[in-house]
Design an enzyme around this catalytic site. Structure first.
Site, PDB file in Angstrom:
ATOM      1  N   VAL A  55     -37.682  -0.547  11.436  1.00 31.14           N
ATOM      2  CA  VAL A  55     -36.543   0.076  12.124  1.00 31.14           C
ATOM      3  C   VAL A  55     -35.209  -0.225  11.431  1.00 31.14           C
ATOM      4  O   VAL A  55     -34.144  -0.102  12.031  1.00 31.14           O
ATOM      5  CB  VAL A  55     -36.491  -0.343  13.611  1.00 31.14           C
ATOM      6  CG1 VAL A  55     -37.667   0.224  14.377  1.00 31.14           C
ATOM      7  CG2 VAL A  55     -36.439  -1.872  13.750  1.00 31.14           C
ATOM      8  N   GLY A  56     -35.278  -0.633  10.177  1.00 34.11           N
ATOM      9  CA  GLY A  56     -34.067  -0.918   9.413  1.00 34.11           C
ATOM     10  C   GLY A  56     -34.477  -1.532   8.095  1.00 34.11           C
ATOM     11  O   GLY A  56     -35.614  -1.988   7.946  1.00 34.11           O
ATOM     12  N   GLY A  75     -43.179   9.115  -2.893  1.00 31.77           N
ATOM     13  CA  GLY A  75     -42.419   7.977  -3.385  1.00 31.77           C
ATOM     14  C   GLY A  75     -41.309   7.585  -2.431  1.00 31.77           C
ATOM     15  O   GLY A  75     -41.006   8.298  -1.466  1.00 31.77           O
ATOM     16  N   ASP A  76     -40.740   6.404  -2.655  1.00 32.82           N
ATOM     17  CA  ASP A  76     -39.613   5.880  -1.869  1.00 32.82           C
ATOM     18  C   ASP A  76     -39.946   5.719  -0.396  1.00 32.82           C
ATOM     19  O   ASP A  76     -39.085   5.890   0.477  1.00 32.82           O
ATOM     20  CB  ASP A  76     -38.375   6.791  -2.036  1.00 32.82           C
ATOM     21  CG  ASP A  76     -37.990   6.942  -3.492  1.00 32.82           C
ATOM     22  OD1 ASP A  76     -38.111   5.953  -4.232  1.00 32.82           O
ATOM     23  OD2 ASP A  76     -37.584   8.053  -3.886  1.00 32.82           O
ATOM     24  N   GLN A 129     -44.293   4.748  -7.241  1.00 33.63           N
ATOM     25  CA  GLN A 129     -44.367   6.161  -6.845  1.00 33.63           C
ATOM     26  C   GLN A 129     -45.226   6.342  -5.587  1.00 33.63           C
ATOM     27  O   GLN A 129     -45.705   5.386  -5.026  1.00 33.63           O
ATOM     28  CB  GLN A 129     -44.898   7.060  -7.978  1.00 33.63           C
ATOM     29  CG  GLN A 129     -43.969   7.204  -9.171  1.00 33.63           C
ATOM     30  CD  GLN A 129     -44.064   6.068 -10.153  1.00 33.63           C
ATOM     31  OE1 GLN A 129     -45.131   5.764 -10.653  1.00 33.63           O
ATOM     32  NE2 GLN A 129     -42.956   5.426 -10.444  1.00 33.63           N
TER      33      GLN A 129
END
Ligand code: GDP
Ligand code: IMO
Ligand code: MG
Length: 427
Positions: free
Chosen positions: A417-418, A12-13, A227
């Site tokens: 990259v951000g 997840g995340d 998830q």
């Protein structure tokens, strides 16, 4: 390219929200098919941050029809809260947001049940988000006590059902909670949920035929997983998982759209690993390196604020989840977070019972005994957040990207990259 899927390949995340947001440009529908407000998906556009838990990420793009599919579990107060947050942000929410009449409904007794079970001294806690997700899915599969969104639209029917269900729940919860348990009042709950039903009504549809018609008309549908696949109830690190199919496996059952219509499966990975809650995590770093990843990557749960457990990239785990999802291409996220290290480790195999294995043990108790075998790669030691093309990246960063693709065995289509939409490289 009518139907695509964005799925997380770790715990997840992985920054699925960012990828879904980017892909909304190429789609007409965004569909959530699993989980509920246990998810926390973040989108950053031009410095403005949106956080969505229950609603599909498509709601911030006006041209998209967003669908909460039948496989999702809906907590109506959260629905109302997120809709009013969007309205305040100047985003119109009308029939661009649809909710399946067959999605199941989360009640306060689900959360109470979860609190009592997760808190019990006899239980090995999963470390859930305490959003009532597990108990609601249990009632869905148990059939006798499950309530679907459609039922909120029929007050007398709902009241009768809640009188029976709440009698049962109060008995069970009193046994679990002891003398301090405050019983629920079925009639008050019915009044509350009839009012929720009225707020949901303009959005409620039988979404399966609607999506199937969209497929026939050649509309482009994007499925947004909640998830990560290693939290999938069937294919993840059971029992330390969520209660739904968070992989591509959930699409068919959770939306009614046969997965034969999927033409592209994008697997989202972080450049390292994180996990929130309990369960085995072979590459976890319980040292300063783990702490440094957490600090620079701002690895704190979007939903619960809990610090995420951090560790090196685990290619054994990702190969496993990429395979059972049928992933076509990878999106490699948060690469910038690794700029701080002189050298980087990637787990390429495990040692289990003194033997080297390259396959992922499907059982949590076996995975817990695995020791990671690492390959070390050079770091690049400089900020890459302004890179917009592969050529802007230091050679060591390009080498890290290539090596991950090679070990996992899949092409990398996007490198991030951000957090901002603009901080994206099409590889
Ligand atoms: P999701 O649940 O998979 O959608 O991911 P979350 O939103 O829970 O967590 C990802 C976090 O990383 C969010 O705070 C994003 O804004 C952030 N993020 C996304 N991509 C990048 C990236 O490339 N670099 C950095 N530093 N942060 C990112
Ligand atoms: P997104 O969509 C990370 C974890 C919980 C716990 C386990 C079971 O933002 O990637 P649950 O409340 O679902 O019964 O908890 O699953 N979990 C997540 N971890 N990201 C998520 O969602 C998660 N949703 C649930 O921490 O370990
Ligand atoms: Mg999240």
């Amino acid at each position: 390219m009518p139907c695509s899927s964005v799925v997380g390949l770790q715990w997840g995340d992985e920054a699925k929200g960012k990828i879904v947001d980017i892909l909304t440009e190429e789609h007409d529908f965004v569909v959530r098919y699993n989980g509920g407000a246990n998810a926390g998906h973040t989108v950053v556009r031009d410095g403005k941050t949106f956080k969505l838990s229950l609603l599909p990420t498509g709601v911030i793009s006006p041209h998209i029809t967003s669908v909460i599919g039948n496989g999702v579990v809906v907590y109506p107060p959260r629905f109302t809260e997120e809709v009013s947050g969007l309205t305040k942000a100047g985003l119109a929410v009308g029939d661009n947001l649809l909710v399946s009449n067959h999605a199941h409904v989360i009640f306060p007794y689900h959360m109470e049940e979860e609190k009592l079970i997760e808190g019990a001294a006899t239980t090995q806690a999963i470390g859930t988000t305490k959003r009532g997700i597990g108990p609601c899915y249990q009632d869905k599969l148990g059939r006798l006590n499950g309530v679907r969104v459609e039922e909120l639209l029929h007050p007398d029917h709902l009241r009768n059902r809640l009188r029976a269900i709440v009698t049962h729940k109060n008995r069970v919860l009193a046994a679990l909670g002891g003398p301090s348990f405050q019983p629920f009042d079925a009639d008050l709950l019915a009044d509350e949920y009839v009012a929720h039903g009225d707020r949901l009504r303009p959005h409620v549809r039988d979404t399966t035929p609607l999506l199937l018609a969209a497929v026939r008309e050649g509309k482009r549908i994007l499925f947004e997983a909640a998830q990560g696949s290693l939290l999938d109830v069937d294919h993840g690190t059971y029992p330390y998982v969520t209660s739904s199919n968070s992989s591509v496996a959930g699409i068919w059952s959770g939306s009614g759209v046969p997965t034969r219509h999927l033409t592209r499966v994008l697997g989202v990975i972080k450049a390292y690993s994180t996990r929130v809650g309990g369960g085995p995590f072979p590459t976890e770093l319980l040292d300063d390196t783990g702490e440094a990843i957490r600090r620079v990557g701002r690895e704190y749960g979007t939903v619960t604020g809990r610090p995420r457990r951090c560790g090196w990239f685990d290619a054994v785990a990702v190969r496993h989840s990429a395979a059972f999802n049928g992933v076509d291409e990878l999106c490699l996220m948060l690469l910038d977070v690794l700029a701080q290290f002189d050298s980087l480790k990637v787990c390429v195999a495990y040692e289990l019972d003194g033997k080297r294995i390259e396959t992922f043990p499907g059982d949590a108790f076996l995975l817990a005994q695995c020791e990671p075998i690492y390959e070390t790669l050079p770091g690049w030691g400089k900020d890459i957040t302004a890179a917009r093309n592969l050529a802007d990246l230091p050679a060591a960063a390009r080498r890290y990207i290539d090596r991950l693709g090679e070990i996992v065995g899949l092409p990398i289509a996007i490198v991030s990259v951000g957090p901002d939409r603009a901080q994206t490289i099409r590889a």
